[in-house]
Design an enzyme around this catalytic site. Structure first.
Site, PDB file in Angstrom:
ATOM      1  N   ASP A 252      -8.049   4.838   8.021  1.00 31.89           N
ATOM      2  CA  ASP A 252      -8.113   4.042   6.805  1.00 31.89           C
ATOM      3  C   ASP A 252      -9.496   4.069   6.183  1.00 31.89           C
ATOM      4  O   ASP A 252      -9.660   3.786   4.991  1.00 31.89           O
ATOM      5  CB  ASP A 252      -7.693   2.596   7.113  1.00 31.89           C
ATOM      6  N   LYS A 263      -5.358   1.778  12.467  1.00 32.71           N
ATOM      7  CA  LYS A 263      -4.495   0.692  12.932  1.00 32.71           C
ATOM      8  C   LYS A 263      -4.963   0.095  14.257  1.00 32.71           C
ATOM      9  O   LYS A 263      -5.372   0.838  15.157  1.00 32.71           O
ATOM     10  CB  LYS A 263      -3.071   1.234  13.075  1.00 32.71           C
TER      11      LYS A 263
HETATM   12  C1  LIG Z   1      -1.894   8.093   6.487  1.00 30.86           C
HETATM   13  S1  LIG Z   1      -2.917   7.040   7.329  1.00 30.86           S
HETATM   14  C2  LIG Z   1      -2.085   5.544   7.252  1.00 30.86           C
HETATM   15  C3  LIG Z   1      -2.825   4.463   8.016  1.00 30.86           C
HETATM   16  O1  LIG Z   1      -2.520   3.207   7.408  1.00 30.86           O
HETATM   17  C4  LIG Z   1      -1.877   2.423   8.390  1.00 30.86           C
HETATM   18  O2  LIG Z   1      -2.132   1.062   8.224  1.00 30.86           O
HETATM   19  P1  LIG Z   1      -1.048   0.136   7.437  1.00 30.86           P
HETATM   20  O3  LIG Z   1       0.312   0.523   7.955  1.00 30.86           O
HETATM   21  O4  LIG Z   1      -1.453  -1.272   7.811  1.00 30.86           O
HETATM   22  O5  LIG Z   1      -1.249   0.434   5.982  1.00 30.86           O
HETATM   23  C5  LIG Z   1      -2.446   2.914   9.688  1.00 30.86           C
HETATM   24  O6  LIG Z   1      -3.760   2.467   9.875  1.00 30.86           O
HETATM   25  C6  LIG Z   1      -2.385   4.396   9.460  1.00 30.86           C
HETATM   26  O7  LIG Z   1      -3.175   5.163  10.296  1.00 30.86           O
END
Ligand SMILES: CSC[C@H]1O[C@H](OP(=O)(O)O)[C@H](O)[C@@H]1O
Length: 369
Positions: A252, A263
């Site tokens: 992220d 995450k």
């Molecule tokens: C393509 S990387 C997506 C990245 O975002 C996710 O977080 P969230 O589901 O809370 O938006 C997670 O960190 C993934 O690695």
């Protein structure tokens, strides 16, 4: 490699279009249709956003989620906001649009892709003429199409690091649902399976939101790629059994020294991986690299409603009065990362010097694009 039969299949073995069965974002020309990821995989329903504030609310509520996907959604949110501005003067338009962009930016704090996409939209306004609305729509479309191309390039580049016959473990969801398509870490897995490099795929459930259990294994099932779901708590034991050689995750925000926010749970997976000789690959487009943030301690970690931990599908599962702490990201230090894969190349053993070299190359590519 002395046995040609073990040689991985060439890039041509990757039929990218076959993975387009899931598209989380659809621009209709007047509205933004978002696949509601809160209710997948059992309910497939779209939320229709007609204003930028509706897009901001959808990002905050995780209707759409995933670092690249929220940047793309925010860019289209700016286009929706532009429809309500009645001037041909791009300077006046920029002033009137700014509150909407700030509300979009405030939707979630950790993924830098959100701020990155909004900065691109501001730059377009700063150089546009009377056709500023069309210029914004072209830029939002470009952000989306560039992300898909980046994912396909990263899929090939990341898969090339994986020796045939390997097992991989992935965390959260980094597939088509988190991007413009094909995915980041999941794109590497798709490419690696297509080339015969990856023999076993494991996915963590990724508590508390269950991106792995609800989204990743669902995407892979539609691909016809066998994946084994594991409890988050089983990951270190899995690594100890020797069934996985790589931990492949998304990001992220990647800092100037290679520290990476991802995450929650990624940090402890990386610690276990290092202990068991499992390599760690972070896969993210250059839109996730934030050279303005020096190191991981400076990243704002999103804290979400404890109810996401205390309840399951709206049903409280914990005794009344019990509190919960719900950070949804953590930071993996660059020293625990073996490779960072972007569309502009692979950095092995990332550090500040290597990240600076990547940033310089990325800037040169942008100038010549
Ligand atoms: C393509 S990387 C997506 C990245 O975002 C996710 O977080 P969230 O589901 O809370 O938006 C997670 O960190 C993934 O690695």
């Amino acid at each position: 490699m002395n046995n040609p039969a073990l040689a991985p299949a060439p890039d041509s073995a990757i039929d990218y279009d076959r993975y387009d069965h899931v598209r989380p974002i659809r621009w209709t020309g007047q509205a933004l249709e978002l696949l509601d990821q809160r209710v997948l995989p059992f309910t497939v329903v779209h939320e229709v956003c007609r204003t930028s504030d509706e897009v901001a609310e959808a990002i905050a509520a995780l209707v759409v989620r995933g670092a690249p996907a929220i940047g793309i959604a925010a860019a289209w949110g700016v286009v929706l906001a532009a429809a309500g501005i009645d001037t041909d003067d791009p300077v006046e338009a920029a002033q009137q649009l700014e509150p909407a962009l700030q509300r979009l930016n405030a939707a979630r704090p950790t993924a830098v892709n959100l701020a990155w996409a909004l900065a691109r939209m501001r730059r377009v306004l700063a150089s546009a003429g009377a056709d500023w609305r069309d210029a914004l729509a072209r830029e939002a479309h470009a952000i989306e199409t560039e992300d898909l191309a980046a994912n396909r390039a990263m899929g090939r580049a990341g898969a090339a690091l994986i020796a045939p016959g390997s097992g991989v473990l992935t965390h959260c969801n980094t597939g088509s649902l988190a991007t413009a398509g094909f995915g980041t870490a999941l794109g590497v897995i798709r490419a690696g399976v297509a080339q015969g490099r990856i023999a076993r795929v494991f996915a963590t459930e990724t508590r508390p939101w269950n991106q792995g259990a609800r989204l990743t294994v669902w995407e892979l099932q539609q691909d016809g790629i066998p994946a084994t779901l594991i409890a988050d708590a089983a990951a270190a034991h899995l690594m100890k059994t020797g069934q996985v050689q790589w931990l492949v995750v998304g990001a992220d925000r990647i800092c100037a020294n290679g520290d990476t926010a991802n995450k929650i749970g990624t940090y402890q997976l990386a610690i276990a991986a290092r202990h068991h000789g499992v390599k760690v690959m972070v896969v993210a487009p250059s839109s996730t690299v934030d050279m303005a943030t020096a190191h991981g301690d400076a990243i704002e970690i999103e804290q979400r409603d404890p109810a996401e931990l205390l309840s399951f599908r709206g049903q409280r599962v914990v005794a009344p009065g019990v509190s919960a702490w719900n950070p949804v990201f953590d930071v993996t230090p660059h020293t625990l990362i073996d490779a960072i894969v972007t569309e502009h190349g692979v950095i092995e053993r990332p550090d500040a010097v290597r990240m600076q070299a990547l940033a310089a190359y990325t800037n040169r590519c942008a100038q010549h694009s």
